[in-house]
Enzyme design. Sequence first.
Site, mmCIF file in Angstrom:
data_model
loop_
_atom_site.group_PDB
_atom_site.id
_atom_site.type_symbol
_atom_site.label_atom_id
_atom_site.label_comp_id
_atom_site.label_asym_id
_atom_site.label_seq_id
_atom_site.Cartn_x
_atom_site.Cartn_y
_atom_site.Cartn_z
ATOM 1 N N GLY A 189 0.846 -1.186 0.000
ATOM 2 C CA GLY A 189 0.000 0.000 0.000
ATOM 3 C C GLY A 189 0.879 1.231 0.000
ATOM 4 C CE1 TYR A 230 -3.034 -2.507 -6.327
ATOM 5 C CE2 TYR A 230 -3.089 -2.549 -8.724
ATOM 6 C CZ TYR A 230 -2.468 -2.205 -7.546
ATOM 7 O OH TYR A 230 -1.256 -1.550 -7.586
ATOM 8 N NE ARG A 256 -7.100 -0.784 -4.078
ATOM 9 C CZ ARG A 256 -5.960 -0.133 -4.354
ATOM 10 N NH1 ARG A 256 -5.488 -0.121 -5.601
ATOM 11 N NH2 ARG A 256 -5.299 0.489 -3.414
ATOM 12 C CB ALA A 314 10.671 1.729 -6.850
ATOM 13 C CG ASP A 362 4.801 3.862 -2.627
ATOM 14 O OD1 ASP A 362 4.221 4.820 -3.179
ATOM 15 O OD2 ASP A 362 4.419 2.688 -2.743
#
Length: 306
Positions: free
Chosen positions: A35, A101, A103, A245, A247
């Site tokens: 996340g 994903y 989610r 990367a 983040d």
Amino acid sequence: MNGFVLCVGEPLIALTPPAGNDLRAADQLLVAVGGAEVNVAVGLAQLGLPARFAGRIGADPFGLRILSALHTARVDIRWVDTDPERPTGLYLKDPTGSARYYRRGSAGAALGALPAEALVDVDHLHLTGITPALSTECRDLVESLFALKQFTISFDINFRPALWPAATAAPILLDLARRADIVFTGLDEAAALWQVTDAQDVRAVLPAVTELVVKDGPADATVFHDSDRVDVLPPAVDIIEPTGAGDAFAAGYLAARRRGEDLAAALRSGHLLAGIVLGHHGDHAEPPTARELHIARTGHGWPDAL
């Protein structure tokens, strides 16, 4: 600055096939915590800065795993809520294609207003363009946080086409970015949103942002600060997996600036952390060594001495 950096967003579980396998052939999956905002909080804490994360997890084993990982990283998790009905979000990394994903209807997508206590001792807020794409509640939360005036705000564009089309995202992300003090964007995502071709074009779109950081993969990263421009080339790295990367770059950059380091040192710190994550399967990895941090801070031997 001695206050907390508060990172707000959706925590996720990342499932990754072992090296050399794709999802169709994998008999096992590596489980890790991810996340975007979680990654930034962990990166800041690894560098010794007070970091707090606010988000929403499911009342399930994956949610407990996220709490454990953040606690181990020494991130303040007092304001992570547990949803008794919605599951923790997750995604699968597929080396043969884009991430997949899962989610929809997640606990993180139901994140609403934060209690006032979550903002105590906070002097910087980090948000991304993922959160407003998740739900109406999340978009309202982001808007309410941008309306607060007691701390500086960094905003990572983090455009995700799987969550919303560029035509919808472009004006919303542009409006939010214009209200932030520090903005991070990849040149590729800025091009998809605002039809730009280089870093100077991005600056023309966001001329009033105090610090605008434009990343361009293995090419120079550029920061515009008022009328100044600084460019720094990243070190060459062997890429195992790229997720996280960006983040890590944001965490390294923010940590350096909060410690009073100059723009070039902050870019080098961002590159350093991003390079470490690029060489691993997880969204975050071990912190840099004291020697690596010294090289990033001083620039002596950069990047050949790494």
